[in-house]
Design an enzyme around this catalytic site. Structure first.
Site: not given
Length: 272
Positions: A16, A133, A151
């Site tokens: 979105s 990532s 990450k």
């Protein structure tokens, strides 16, 4: 870059706004039929993208999403795990429950989505999974230690998973942006127990990040990298997104650790 048949089905989480929105648009333009997700029902996505509500921290929500996409699209050829949140502050400033919430979105959300689409991909013997990532997935990140930890986890998970799935015709890869001009940094979570001891470094890092964002990449640059990973005839594990990400990736690989450490601290205006 090859053009993709319109029948290929892509599912993009967090579509979105920001990188997810740009990625959904780029994939749609390239010929994919794209389904995008948002936690908020009724959220608007790019033209031509079917938006669906999904909370990646909820097993039932993820299962219902994938079932609906399979009903409407017949299969899922590409999953882009983009949904995520950030946390800015000293690592000591966050409680364990807050860190668990961060991992639930950024790591376990990726795992939930991946597990939900894999049976279909394995059955067909084809599919790609792209996990968002960050450069913070391979370099130190003061005041982003906990975000960076998520990450790093995504990087390790993706690398190992790719080796597991190649025999089934499924590939897994990571896209690694650096500073990107989105609302992500405006929506960073604040630690739940701020400590005065970290005020100085927090303030310094906030200024460095704000200045870097002014020169940061657009979401469209990252989206173009996602599209390249999705369509690359010889897929790689890692796709740095943008000039800075590529430069930092090369430096991290070839510069001795001590030299890289000094250079990083100088860039971040930290005592060397």
């Amino acid at each position: 870059m090859m053009n993709t048949p319109r029948s290929d089905i892509a599912l993009v989480t967090g579509a979105s706004s920001g990188i997810g929105y740009a990625a959904a648009h780029a994939l749609r333009t390239a010929g994919y039929r794209v389904f995008g997700t948002s936690r908020r029902p009724g959220a608007k996505g790019p033209d031509g993208v079917t938006m669906l509500a999904c909370d990646v921290t909820d097993d039932v929500s993820v299962a219902q999403l994938v079932e609906q996409v399979l009903r409407e699209g017949g299969r899922i050829d590409l999953l882009v795990n983009n949904a995520g949140i950030g946390l800015f502050g000293g690592a000591e400033e966050s409680s364990v429950p807050q860190v668990q919430s961060l991992f639930d979105v950024n790591v376990f959300g990726v795992i939930r989505m991946t597990n939900a689409v894999l049976p279909g991909m394995r059955h067909r013997g084809a599919g790609r999974i792209i996990n968002l990532s960050s450069a913070y997935g391979f370099i130190p990140a003061p005041c982003f230690a906990l975000y960076a930890a998520t990450k790093h986890a995504v990087e390790g998970y993706s690398q190992s998973l790719d080796h597991e799935l190649r025999a089934f015709g499924v590939r897994v890869m990571v896209v690694q942006p650096t500073y990107t001009r989105t609302a992500f940094d405006d929506n960073l979570v604040t630690p739940d127990r701020l400590l005065g001891a970290y005020d100085a470094v927090r303030g310094s890092m906030k200024q460095v990040a704000a200045e870097a964002l002014q020169q940061g990449d657009t979401p469209e640059i990252v989206a173009a990298t996602i599209l390249k990973a999705a369509t690359d005839k010889a897929p790689k594990l890692r796709y740095p997104a943008g000039k800075l990400a590529r430069r930092v990736s090369l430096l991290r690989r070839f510069v001795p650790e001590a030299g890289f450490d000094r250079s990083l601290r100088k860039m971040l205006r930290l005592p060397v």
